[in-house]
Write an enzyme that holds these catalytic residues in place. Sequence first.
Site, short mmCIF file in Angstrom:
data_model
loop_
_atom_site.label_atom_id
_atom_site.label_comp_id
_atom_site.label_asym_id
_atom_site.label_seq_id
_atom_site.Cartn_x
_atom_site.Cartn_y
_atom_site.Cartn_z
N SER A 105 2.65 -8.73 -2.37
CA SER A 105 3.03 -9.73 -1.70
C SER A 105 2.21 -10.29 -0.67
CB SER A 105 4.50 -9.37 -1.16
OG SER A 105 4.40 -8.56 -0.27
N ILE A 132 -4.00 -6.64 0.37
CA ILE A 132 -5.06 -6.20 -0.81
C ILE A 132 -4.47 -6.16 -1.99
CG2 ILE A 132 -6.29 -4.19 -1.66
CD1 ILE A 132 -6.32 -2.87 1.05
N ASN A 189 -0.87 0.42 -5.18
CA ASN A 189 -1.38 -0.16 -4.04
C ASN A 189 -0.41 0.20 -2.66
OD1 ASN A 189 -2.79 -2.26 -2.21
ND2 ASN A 189 -1.03 -3.14 -2.44
N SER A 247 -7.84 5.49 1.05
CA SER A 247 -8.38 5.06 2.23
C SER A 247 -9.27 6.14 2.55
CB SER A 247 -7.01 5.06 3.38
OG SER A 247 -7.49 5.00 4.72
N TYR A 256 -0.54 9.81 8.03
CA TYR A 256 -0.95 9.10 6.87
C TYR A 256 -2.02 9.54 5.95
CZ TYR A 256 -3.37 4.62 5.36
OH TYR A 256 -3.95 3.60 4.53
N LYS A 278 -2.41 10.50 2.28
CA LYS A 278 -3.75 10.00 1.45
C LYS A 278 -4.39 11.08 0.75
CE LYS A 278 -3.21 5.58 1.70
NZ LYS A 278 -2.62 4.59 0.60
N VAL A 291 -9.79 -3.00 6.49
CA VAL A 291 -9.55 -4.33 5.80
C VAL A 291 -8.83 -5.28 6.60
CG1 VAL A 291 -8.91 -5.28 3.76
CG2 VAL A 291 -9.72 -2.85 3.58
N GLU A 292 -9.25 -6.41 6.56
CA GLU A 292 -8.48 -7.40 7.24
C GLU A 292 -7.01 -7.87 6.80
OE1 GLU A 292 -11.78 -10.57 9.01
OE2 GLU A 292 -9.94 -11.58 8.05
N THR A 293 -5.98 -7.02 7.03
CA THR A 293 -4.71 -7.09 6.62
C THR A 293 -3.92 -6.68 7.87
OG1 THR A 293 -3.98 -5.11 5.99
CG2 THR A 293 -5.29 -6.22 4.19
N1 LIG Z 1 -5.59 -2.70 5.53
C1 LIG Z 1 -6.32 -1.50 5.78
O1 LIG Z 1 -7.27 -1.45 6.57
C2 LIG Z 1 -6.47 -0.31 4.74
C3 LIG Z 1 -7.45 0.64 4.62
C4 LIG Z 1 -7.48 1.60 3.73
C5 LIG Z 1 -6.55 1.55 2.98
N2 LIG Z 1 -5.70 0.66 2.86
C6 LIG Z 1 -4.71 1.10 1.78
O2 LIG Z 1 -4.67 -0.21 0.69
C7 LIG Z 1 -3.12 -0.50 0.60
C8 LIG Z 1 -2.55 -1.81 0.79
O3 LIG Z 1 -2.64 -1.92 2.21
P1 LIG Z 1 -2.77 -3.41 2.89
O4 LIG Z 1 -3.41 -3.36 4.07
O5 LIG Z 1 -2.82 -4.55 2.04
O6 LIG Z 1 -0.97 -3.46 3.37
P2 LIG Z 1 0.14 -4.69 3.58
O7 LIG Z 1 -0.77 -5.76 3.90
O8 LIG Z 1 0.86 -4.07 4.72
O9 LIG Z 1 0.72 -4.83 2.21
C9 LIG Z 1 1.44 -3.74 1.63
C10 LIG Z 1 2.16 -4.02 0.57
O10 LIG Z 1 3.21 -3.08 0.32
C11 LIG Z 1 4.51 -3.49 0.05
N3 LIG Z 1 5.29 -2.47 0.25
C12 LIG Z 1 5.65 -1.68 1.42
N4 LIG Z 1 6.44 -0.71 1.43
C13 LIG Z 1 6.98 -0.79 0.12
C14 LIG Z 1 8.03 -0.35 -0.53
N5 LIG Z 1 8.74 0.78 -0.14
N6 LIG Z 1 8.25 -0.63 -1.74
C15 LIG Z 1 7.93 -1.73 -2.38
N7 LIG Z 1 6.68 -2.28 -1.96
C16 LIG Z 1 6.27 -1.95 -0.51
C17 LIG Z 1 4.65 -4.61 1.01
O11 LIG Z 1 5.72 -5.49 0.78
P3 LIG Z 1 7.32 -5.42 1.40
O12 LIG Z 1 6.91 -4.88 2.79
O13 LIG Z 1 8.15 -6.50 1.16
O14 LIG Z 1 7.93 -4.27 0.70
C18 LIG Z 1 3.13 -5.17 0.95
O15 LIG Z 1 3.32 -6.31 -0.45
C19 LIG Z 1 -2.25 0.74 0.90
O16 LIG Z 1 -2.36 1.85 -0.04
C20 LIG Z 1 -3.41 1.18 2.15
O17 LIG Z 1 -2.96 2.30 2.61
C21 LIG Z 1 -5.48 -0.41 3.55
#
Ligand SMILES: NC(=O)c1ccc[n+]([C@@H]2O[C@H](COP(=O)([O-])OP(=O)(O)OC[C@H]3O[C@@H](n4cnc5c(N)ncnc54)[C@H](OP(=O)(O)O)[C@@H]3O)[C@@H](O)[C@H]2O)c1
Length: 250
Positions: free
Chosen positions: A15, A18, A91, A145, A157, A161, A192-194
């Site tokens: 949604s 990433i 993801n 990660s 966390y 991972k 990552v910019e999230t």
């Molecule tokens: N952002 C970073 O800096 C970073 C760095 C390294 C690795 N990562 C990894 O990249 C991946 C994506 O991260 P992101 O930063 O894109 O996160 P994000 O923007 O918070 O997005 C997370 C997504 O997962 C969904 N989600 C969370 N809990 C869920 C559940 N119980 N069931 C179904 N969906 C669920 C969320 O939607 P809902 O809340 O609506 O469920 C959302 O769509 C993760 O594995 C994260 O560990 C991110």
Amino acid sequence: MERWVGKVALITGASEGIGASIAEKLVQSEMKVIGCARNIDKLNKTASKINNVGPGEMYPYQCDLNEESQVLGMFQFIREKFKTLHVCVNNAAVIHDTSILEGKTEEWKHMLNVNVLAVLICSRESVKLMRESEVDDGHIINLNSVAGHRIVHKPLYGITKFALSAINQGLRVELIGAKTHIRSTQISPGFVETYLLDKVYPGQGKCDKLFSEMECLKTEDISEAVLYVLGSHPRVNVNDIIIRPTEQLE
Ligand SMILES: NC(=O)c1ccc[n+]([C@@H]2O[C@H](COP(=O)([O-])OP(=O)(O)OC[C@H]3O[C@@H](n4cnc5c(N)ncnc54)[C@H](OP(=O)(O)O)[C@@H]3O)[C@@H](O)[C@H]2O)c1
């Protein structure tokens, strides 16, 4: 990416962040993408934005990965509607501000369920559906990660991972043992910019502060890595990719 045209992909957590960027790239590559998340309104909004451009299609599916019955229901939906699956991108992940010495068991369970157990269940169910439908060149991609490669201050966390790294290696070994050519890959980003971190510390503006201090990766830097992985020749198994912002030390 031509060989993926018309093929079916599942992306968990599609949604926003990433996952949404990966969904956008795969739909642009003419794939059919089932994207799941808990918040169906946000998911629908993302899907209609992506579908406005096409040429593939994103199918939003509400699913809480914390609940095995919902995950199995999602695979039932995929089996009935598409009869097959070619790509699974694990993801979604959650973070709690918790520690080994003082954390709450409930928070650990939530992180282990979503970040580890759901990845195992989705991988098992994906491979089952791929093999049932004679897909021998499928692909499982896990979003890890840099926290899955070295432990720093908040370890929980990272613990989930690190488990993902073991799953990725174990999956590769089992897939070879099962004599399939289905591949498994993990991609490990730095910052990552999230707004993932703002969900852990709501209202503190931590993400915007970080983005102002460091040039973080864009979500498309990761979704382009997914295209590279999928676009590789079937004889090539890209096992592991680490991507850090140039300015990130650890
Ligand atoms: N952002 C970073 O800096 C970073 C760095 C390294 C690795 N990562 C990894 O990249 C991946 C994506 O991260 P992101 O930063 O894109 O996160 P994000 O923007 O918070 O997005 C997370 C997504 O997962 C969904 N989600 C969370 N809990 C869920 C559940 N119980 N069931 C179904 N969906 C669920 C969320 O939607 P809902 O809340 O609506 O469920 C959302 O769509 C993760 O594995 C994260 O560990 C991110």
